[in-house]
Design a protein around this motif. Structure first.
Motif, PDB file in Angstrom:
ATOM      1  N   ILE A  97      11.839  38.480  35.593  1.00 59.75           N
ATOM      2  CA  ILE A  97      10.932  39.777  35.432  1.00 59.75           C
ATOM      3  C   ILE A  97      10.453  40.114  36.722  1.00 59.75           C
ATOM      4  CG2 ILE A  97       9.250  40.759  34.311  1.00 59.75           C
ATOM      5  CD1 ILE A  97       9.488  38.703  31.977  1.00 59.75           C
ATOM      6  N   MET A  98      10.483  41.359  37.217  1.00 66.41           N
ATOM      7  CA  MET A  98       9.948  42.007  38.210  1.00 66.41           C
ATOM      8  C   MET A  98       9.038  43.264  37.898  1.00 66.41           C
ATOM      9  SD  MET A  98      11.944  43.168  41.516  1.00 66.41           S
ATOM     10  CE  MET A  98      13.470  43.315  40.799  1.00 66.41           C
ATOM     11  N   ARG A  99       8.070  43.641  38.604  1.00 61.92           N
ATOM     12  CA  ARG A  99       7.198  44.366  38.465  1.00 61.92           C
ATOM     13  C   ARG A  99       7.612  45.492  39.583  1.00 61.92           C
ATOM     14  NH1 ARG A  99       1.521  45.365  36.851  1.00 61.92           N
ATOM     15  NH2 ARG A  99       2.445  45.996  35.021  1.00 61.92           N
ATOM     16  N   LEU A 100       7.793  46.871  39.143  1.00 62.05           N
ATOM     17  CA  LEU A 100       7.876  47.702  40.014  1.00 62.05           C
ATOM     18  C   LEU A 100       6.922  48.865  40.054  1.00 62.05           C
ATOM     19  CD1 LEU A 100      11.882  48.166  39.558  1.00 62.05           C
ATOM     20  CD2 LEU A 100      10.949  46.999  41.385  1.00 62.05           C
ATOM     21  N   THR A 101       6.806  49.460  41.317  1.00 59.94           N
ATOM     22  CA  THR A 101       5.803  50.790  41.116  1.00 59.94           C
ATOM     23  C   THR A 101       6.494  52.027  40.700  1.00 59.94           C
ATOM     24  OG1 THR A 101       6.295  51.482  43.484  1.00 59.94           O
ATOM     25  CG2 THR A 101       4.498  49.917  42.863  1.00 59.94           C
ATOM     26  N   LYS A 102       6.163  52.949  40.345  1.00 62.32           N
ATOM     27  CA  LYS A 102       6.662  53.923  39.982  1.00 62.32           C
ATOM     28  C   LYS A 102       7.923  54.500  41.169  1.00 62.32           C
ATOM     29  CE  LYS A 102       3.816  55.826  36.515  1.00 62.32           C
ATOM     30  NZ  LYS A 102       2.791  56.850  36.028  1.00 62.32           N
ATOM     31  N   ARG A 103       7.337  54.538  42.400  1.00 61.82           N
ATOM     32  CA  ARG A 103       7.948  55.150  43.555  1.00 61.82           C
ATOM     33  C   ARG A 103       9.129  54.141  43.834  1.00 61.82           C
ATOM     34  NH1 ARG A 103       6.508  52.751  48.219  1.00 61.82           N
ATOM     35  NH2 ARG A 103       4.308  52.261  47.493  1.00 61.82           N
ATOM     36  N   GLU A 104       8.961  52.861  43.715  1.00 61.21           N
ATOM     37  CA  GLU A 104      10.106  51.915  43.885  1.00 61.21           C
ATOM     38  C   GLU A 104      10.980  52.169  42.843  1.00 61.21           C
ATOM     39  OE1 GLU A 104       7.796  47.867  45.692  1.00 61.21           O
ATOM     40  OE2 GLU A 104       7.800  48.263  43.645  1.00 61.21           O
ATOM     41  N   LEU A 105      10.857  52.406  41.676  1.00 65.39           N
ATOM     42  CA  LEU A 105      11.840  52.697  40.468  1.00 65.39           C
ATOM     43  C   LEU A 105      12.603  53.859  40.724  1.00 65.39           C
ATOM     44  CD1 LEU A 105      13.043  51.888  37.979  1.00 65.39           C
ATOM     45  CD2 LEU A 105      11.060  53.393  36.741  1.00 65.39           C
ATOM     46  N   ARG A 106      11.541  55.002  41.087  1.00 67.35           N
ATOM     47  CA  ARG A 106      12.332  56.192  41.443  1.00 67.35           C
ATOM     48  C   ARG A 106      13.400  56.303  42.661  1.00 67.35           C
ATOM     49  NH1 ARG A 106       6.987  58.772  41.434  1.00 67.35           N
ATOM     50  NH2 ARG A 106       6.496  59.539  39.596  1.00 67.35           N
ATOM     51  N   GLU A 107      13.119  55.333  43.739  1.00 63.29           N
ATOM     52  CA  GLU A 107      13.953  54.923  44.773  1.00 63.29           C
ATOM     53  C   GLU A 107      15.119  54.256  44.252  1.00 63.29           C
ATOM     54  OE1 GLU A 107      15.305  55.461  48.386  1.00 63.29           O
ATOM     55  OE2 GLU A 107      13.525  56.459  47.749  1.00 63.29           O
ATOM     56  N   ILE A 108      15.050  53.272  43.578  1.00 62.76           N
ATOM     57  CA  ILE A 108      16.148  52.834  42.777  1.00 62.76           C
ATOM     58  C   ILE A 108      17.096  53.802  42.195  1.00 62.76           C
ATOM     59  CG2 ILE A 108      16.882  50.811  41.391  1.00 62.76           C
ATOM     60  CD1 ILE A 108      14.326  49.335  42.251  1.00 62.76           C
ATOM     61  N   VAL A 109      16.267  54.376  41.263  1.00 56.71           N
ATOM     62  CA  VAL A 109      17.188  55.280  40.654  1.00 56.71           C
ATOM     63  C   VAL A 109      18.025  56.423  41.443  1.00 56.71           C
ATOM     64  CG1 VAL A 109      16.931  57.261  38.645  1.00 56.71           C
ATOM     65  CG2 VAL A 109      15.745  55.160  38.398  1.00 56.71           C
ATOM     66  N   LYS A 110      17.199  56.976  42.506  1.00 53.27           N
ATOM     67  CA  LYS A 110      17.717  57.935  43.447  1.00 53.27           C
ATOM     68  C   LYS A 110      19.082  57.269  44.033  1.00 53.27           C
ATOM     69  CE  LYS A 110      16.519  60.292  47.315  1.00 53.27           C
ATOM     70  NZ  LYS A 110      15.548  60.664  48.389  1.00 53.27           N
ATOM     71  N   VAL A 111      18.899  55.950  44.519  1.00 56.09           N
ATOM     72  CA  VAL A 111      20.114  55.394  45.247  1.00 56.09           C
ATOM     73  C   VAL A 111      21.044  55.297  44.073  1.00 56.09           C
ATOM     74  CG1 VAL A 111      20.572  53.144  46.242  1.00 56.09           C
ATOM     75  CG2 VAL A 111      18.605  54.091  47.008  1.00 56.09           C
ATOM     76  N   ALA A 112      20.896  54.674  43.053  1.00 54.02           N
ATOM     77  CA  ALA A 112      21.926  54.331  41.944  1.00 54.02           C
ATOM     78  C   ALA A 112      22.632  55.735  41.674  1.00 54.02           C
ATOM     79  CB  ALA A 112      21.458  53.722  40.706  1.00 54.02           C
TER      80      ALA A 112
END
Length: 173
Positions: A97-112
């Motif tokens: 399990i890993m915690r992500l900030t909204k910013r990190e999640l947005r960046e991951i989604v953006k890259v994907a």
């Protein structure tokens, strides 16, 4: 969240996750320390926030949102044992399990999404190239057929001219 020494959270990430300013987080931390709540610190004497601290801040934010006076909310949080509350929720180094900030999640989604877009565009390009190649092949076949038909017509016309010429020449016979 970005972790320091693979265990603690940076104050910037905690404040972003809680959607509060860094100065509010600092002020809440100071007030909690005045009431006996202790935070871990790194070798530069900076506070390191753990899951129990994050849970305490979340609870403090809820209390303040429900119009509980700041001093009462701080005392309530300082007297609660968040370590015990978080035992089942605490993340370990070995946890998946890993915690992500909204910013990190947005960046991951953006890259994907960008990678997916590139894959789709490449597939579309390949499909278009295949269709163009098939079209070109069919067009060339059609042109060859027409060329061959023209050649046949020309040969027939030349034979016809030869026949006509021969007939003219030998017509007096």
């Amino acid at each position: 969240m970005e972790m320091e020494n693979e265990f603690g959270y940076f104050s910037k990430d905690v404040s972003i996750e809680l959607e509060i300013t860094a100065s509010t987080l600092r002020r809440w931390s100071i007030e909690l320390e005045k009431e006996g709540y202790s935070f871990s610190r790194n070798d530069r004497n900076q506070r390191i926030y753990f899951e129990r601290d994050y849970s305490a801040f979340k609870e403090l934010k809820k209390l303040l949102a429900n119009s509980v006076p700041v001093s009462d909310a701080i005392k309530a949080i300082a007297s609660t044992d968040f370590e015990k509350k978080c035992v089942d929720q605490t993340l370990t180094v070995h946890s998946d399990i890993m915690r992500l900030t909204k910013r990190e999640l947005r960046e991951i989604v953006k890259v994907a999404l960008e990678e997916e877009r590139k894959i789709i565009l490449a597939a579309l390009q390949e499909n278009m190239d295949n269709k163009i190649e098939i079209r070109d092949r069919l067009l060339m076949q059609q042109m060859n057929i027409q060329f061959q038909e023209k050649q046949k017509v020309m040969v027939i016309q030349q034979e016809q001219k030869k026949k006509n010429w021969l007939q003219k020449c030998f017509s007096f016979l």
